[in-house]
Design a protein around this motif. Sequence first.
Motif, PDB file in Angstrom:
ATOM      1  N   SER A  88       0.639   3.718  -3.212  1.00  0.00           N
ATOM      2  CA  SER A  88       0.053   5.031  -2.919  1.00  0.00           C
ATOM      3  C   SER A  88       1.079   6.133  -3.178  1.00  0.00           C
ATOM      4  O   SER A  88       0.731   7.215  -3.680  1.00  0.00           O
ATOM      5  CB  SER A  88      -0.442   5.083  -1.471  1.00  0.00           C
ATOM      6  N   ILE A 144       0.829  -1.208   0.000  1.00  0.00           N
ATOM      7  CA  ILE A 144       0.000   0.000   0.000  1.00  0.00           C
ATOM      8  C   ILE A 144       0.864   1.258   0.000  1.00  0.00           C
ATOM      9  O   ILE A 144       0.584   2.224  -0.721  1.00  0.00           O
ATOM     10  CB  ILE A 144      -0.957  -0.007   1.214  1.00  0.00           C
ATOM     11  N   LEU A 177      -6.710   1.607  -1.910  1.00  0.00           N
ATOM     12  CA  LEU A 177      -5.735   0.515  -1.912  1.00  0.00           C
ATOM     13  C   LEU A 177      -5.948  -0.419  -0.722  1.00  0.00           C
ATOM     14  O   LEU A 177      -5.815  -1.645  -0.854  1.00  0.00           O
ATOM     15  CB  LEU A 177      -4.314   1.091  -1.884  1.00  0.00           C
ATOM     16  N   VAL A 178      -6.283   0.137   0.430  1.00  0.00           N
ATOM     17  CA  VAL A 178      -6.543  -0.691   1.613  1.00  0.00           C
ATOM     18  C   VAL A 178      -7.753  -1.596   1.367  1.00  0.00           C
ATOM     19  O   VAL A 178      -7.742  -2.782   1.737  1.00  0.00           O
ATOM     20  CB  VAL A 178      -6.790   0.193   2.852  1.00  0.00           C
TER      21      VAL A 178
END
Length: 207
Positions: A56, A52, A83-84
């Motif tokens: 990111s 992540i 993304l999480v």
Amino acid sequence: MALFSKQNKEVFCNPLNLDNPILIQVLGICSALAVTSQLKPAIVMGLAVTVITAFSNVIISIIRNTIPNRIRIVVQLVVVAALVTIVSQILKAFAYDVSVQLSVYVGLIITNCILMGRLEAFAMTNKPWPSFLDGVGNGLGYAMILVIVGAFREFFGRGSLLGFQIIPHGVYDFGYQNNGMMTMPAMALILVGCVIWIHRAYFYKEK
């Protein structure tokens, strides 16, 4: 090659030792206390944060010049949250038992100060490739501490590693007992403190 220049190597390697997010900056220790009672969830959490953080960083670096300064934190949170969510769904699909062990802590990656710190301090001012290396380096530096603490806690608290019994049953027949304190969050804090002390005493010299 410019991709592997000395500067890029430092960006990747420094978070593993001299600028480790947990050992030096003392960031992200909440999850170090919460998910390190066993080694497997510690490894999965470390890898999740690494993925992540890396992606990111890349996304924010690519769009950094188009983000209005007033809403940059909101944009960063949206990218991290997306993304999480993806990582959380992948864990539920392919590693459901670990996903259950990690519980809400995967979702709380959104508020991990390591991620927000790297987005704000590095990705907003650097190109995508260095930002990717920075994200991977910081993620692995974070994961390394989780793995060390998780291994100690599982070995001495349960006599196993990754669920496999390491301490022979014959040892228990002679009176050996697992250290129950190792399974408690307070012991994780003590272990993190010991790792920080050892690192600063023997490997890190303040400028």
